[in-house]
Design an enzyme around this catalytic site. Structure first.
Site, PDB file in Angstrom:
ATOM      1  N   SER A 188       1.072  -1.327   0.046  1.00  0.00           N
ATOM      2  CA  SER A 188       0.134  -0.024   0.055  1.00  0.00           C
ATOM      3  C   SER A 188       0.916   1.225   0.072  1.00  0.00           C
ATOM      4  CB  SER A 188      -0.834   0.117   1.165  1.00  0.00           C
ATOM      5  OG  SER A 188      -1.895   0.795   1.080  1.00  0.00           O
TER       6      SER A 188
ATOM      7  N   ASP B 257     -10.272  -5.513  -3.091  1.00  0.00           N
ATOM      8  CA  ASP B 257      -9.744  -4.542  -2.152  1.00  0.00           C
ATOM      9  C   ASP B 257     -10.500  -3.323  -2.422  1.00  0.00           C
ATOM     10  OD1 ASP B 257      -7.948  -2.433  -1.249  1.00  0.00           O
ATOM     11  OD2 ASP B 257      -6.197  -3.671  -2.105  1.00  0.00           O
TER      12      ASP B 257
ATOM     13  N   HIS C  73      -7.213  -6.176   1.012  1.00  0.00           N
ATOM     14  CA  HIS C  73      -6.170  -5.187   1.111  1.00  0.00           C
ATOM     15  C   HIS C  73      -5.232  -5.629   2.561  1.00  0.00           C
ATOM     16  CE1 HIS C  73      -3.918  -1.636   0.332  1.00  0.00           C
ATOM     17  NE2 HIS C  73      -3.957  -1.228   1.514  1.00  0.00           N
TER      18      HIS C  73
END
Length: 283
Positions: A151, A227, A260
């Site tokens: 991320s 996600d 995620h």
């Protein structure tokens, strides 16, 4: 430079450590995690793979959730996971206590704006200071390095590799923020830390760096299709487009149904470590 071992534990024949030191770059005490494989405990210098974590994380998230130590022990990789921002008394935080700016959200930049510029120097910390420290304090072969992240940390891994051609034999990312110039997280962070001049932001955007001529040998990216940040914040299609135009081989794997979380990372971290090991001459 003094490094203190906060904790150590045997793990898959190696040793998982948490260390701390005073940072010249951030002006604060910083912590990082390091997994030493059995080969390193035996006296050998081993390749290093850096893992940069995402928003709200510390050095602990990857260390305790990803399950990377077993494969790193087999391959002989030293894993280093730094914190994501400076911390401590006097370190400024987002006044609204938002999760995506301030503490836990350093975005791997060197801030130029007040009140952030005194402490928020995570680019220089990760690019210069921490490698110097690891090279001096641990059995690390800094001639063989890889870098990966998740991320915000995926953004960090990509941009650091692109800004330092030849340093990293391998670069990979899990659900990276591919173009901070073109997403709300990035616009908030880069605007806050660097000011309104968007030209100054390009050093911290993987797609912009590629457009401006930066190159790496190849890239591995895993992205979950479930996600929740995929369309609004991550935008892997922008990295795909930039790499395609630049001729950079990109392996972009869209993993059906994955989100995620660290469950996603744990599912594919072995693939990433083996990707790095092959490029580091270990497999």
């Amino acid at each position: 430079m003094t490094v203190e071992v906060v904790s150590r534990a045997r793990c898959f024949g190696g040793e998982q450590r948490v260390l701390r030191h005073h940072s010249r770059e951030t002006g604060t005490e910083m912590r990082f995690a390091a997994f030493l494989p059995p080969q390193a405990l035996g006296g050998a210098k081993v390749p290093v793979v850096w893992f940069l974590a995402g928003l709200t994380c510390t050095e602990e998230n990857f260390t305790v959730k990803a399950g990377a130590q077993r494969v790193a022990a087999e391959l002989g990789l030293l894993l280093v996971a730094p914190d994501t921002s400076p911390r401590g008394d006097g370190v400024p935080d987002d006044p609204d206590k938002a999760y995506d700016f301030g503490l836990g959200a350093g975005f791997y930049v060197d801030a130029t704006q007040e009140p952030w510029k005194q402490n928020y120097r995570m680019r220089s910390y990760v690019e210069r200071e921490l490698p110097e420290l690891v090279g001096a304090a641990l059995p690390a072969d800094l001639s063989r390095q890889g870098i990966m992240g998740h991320s915000m940390g995926g953004h960090g891994a990509l941009t650091i590799a692109l800004r330092n051609p030849g340093r990293f034999a391998a670069v990979s990312a899990f659900a990276p923020i591919c173009s901070p110039l073109r997403c709300p997280w990035g616009e908030k962070a880069l605007g806050g830390y660097l000011g309104p001049d968007r030209a100054a932001w390009r050093d911290y955007d993987a797609t912009a760096l590629i457009e401006d001529g930066a190159r790496v040998a190849d890239i591995l990216v895993d992205q979950g299709t479930a996600d929740g940040f995929l369309e609004s914040q991550l935008k892997p299609e922008l990295l795909e487009e930039a790499c395609g135009k630049a001729g950079i081989p990109l392996t972009l794997r869209r993993q059906e149904g994955y989100d995620h979380s660290y469950f996603f990372i744990a599912s594919f971290v072995e693939d990433h470590l083996r990707w790095h090991a092959r490029r580091l001459g270990l497999a």
